[in-house]
Design a protein around this motif. Structure first.
Motif: not given
Length: 225
Positions: A29-42
Motif C-alpha cells: 500500500k506504500l507509495p513509490t516514486s511513480k505512484r501514490i500510495g493507498a489513502k490513509q484515514e485523516n
C-alpha cells in the motif's frame, strides 16, 4: 492506520522518506516514486510519492524495506533488531550489506546509466555515489568517478568531493543552482607554475629589476666592489 510517514519535514514529494507500517501486507500500500500510495484515514501526506532510498519499518516482524532506484519497488533488506523477528529479539542477523545497517554514516548509491540520481531529492546525509547524477530535476546529467564521489547533502546546499577538488552547490528556489569550486593542492601548484612560466610574469620581473637599478648612483655601484 495501516502505514504512516514518520517525518513530514520534506520540501519535495520525490525525496527519500521514512515510514512505519503495522503488517507485511501494508508494504504493497506504500507509495513509490511513480505512484501514490493507498489513502490513509485523516492523513493527507503519507500517500504522496517518495524518492528512491525511502525506508519502511514493519511492526509485524521488525523487517526493514527500502525503495529501489530503477525497480521502483519495495524490497526487504533485513531486520531492525537482527534475526527473523525483530520484535522477539531473535539471534543472528540477515544483514549482508553495509547499507542495511541503521543510521549508517555513509550511504552507497549507484545510479542507472539512463536514469541520473537527483541529489537534491535525497535526504540530508553523506553519500558515496557512483554512476550518473544531476544536482536538481532540471539540471544536466554528470558522471561520478569510477570508484564513486562523496556528497554531503544538507537543506539547500550540496558539497561534492572528488579527486580533482571540492564543489559547493547552492540550490535555488527555481530549481537552478550556483557553484563555488575549491581546487586541490595539486591543481593550485599547477596553476602557480603556469603563472611563473608566463611571458607576462617574466616581463613584470624584468621591469621591476630595471626600476630598482635606475636609482643606483655611481657611488652605490663603486661600493659593490
Amino acid at each position: 492506520m495501516a502505514y504512516r510517514l514518520i517525518n513530514n519535514n520534506y520540501h519535495s514529494s520525490c525525496m527519500g522518506k521514512q515510514y512505519q507500517c503495522d503488517f507485511l501486507n501494508d508494504i504493497g500500500k506504500l507509495p513509490t516514486s511513480k505512484r501514490i500510495g493507498a489513502k490513509q484515514e485523516n492523513d493527507t501526506v503519507s500517500d504522496d510519492p517518495c524518492g528512491p532510498g525511502s525506508e519502511c519499518f514493519c511492526f509485524e516482524d521488525g523487517s526493514i524495506w527500502i525503495l529501489g532506484i530503477e525497480t521502483d519497488t519495495w524490497v526487504k533488506v533485513g531486520y531492525k533488531y537482527g534475526g527473523a523477528s525483530g520484535n522477539t529479539g531473535g539471534s543472528g542477523s540477515s544483514i549482508t550489506s553495509y547499507n542495511q545497517l541503521n543510521d549508517v554514516p555513509l550511504k552507497n548509491l549507484t545510479a542507472h546509466t539512463s536514469t541520473p540520481l537527483v541529489l537534491s531529492n535525497l535526504q540530508a546525509g553523506i553519500y558515496k555515489i557512483a554512476g550518473n547524477y544531476s544536482i536538481t530535476d532540471n539540471s544536466k546529467s554528470m558522471s561520478a568517478s569510477e570508484s564513486g564521489d562523496l556528497f554531503i547533502i544538507s537543506n539547500n546546499e550540496i558539497m561534492g568531493m572528488a579527486s580533482d577538488g571540492v564543489t559547493l552547490f547552492n540550490i535555488q528556489s527555481n530549481g537552478t543552482y550556483t557553484t563555488d569550486t575549491y581546487t586541490t593542492t595539486d591543481s593550485v601548484s599547477t596553476e602557480i607554475l603556469k603563472q611563473l612560466n608566463s611571458d607576462v610574469f617574466n616581463s613584470q620581473i624584468e621591469d621591476k629589476i630595471t626600476e630598482n637599478l635606475s636609482y643606483a648612483t655611481n657611488a652605490d655601484i663603486d661600493n659593490l666592489f
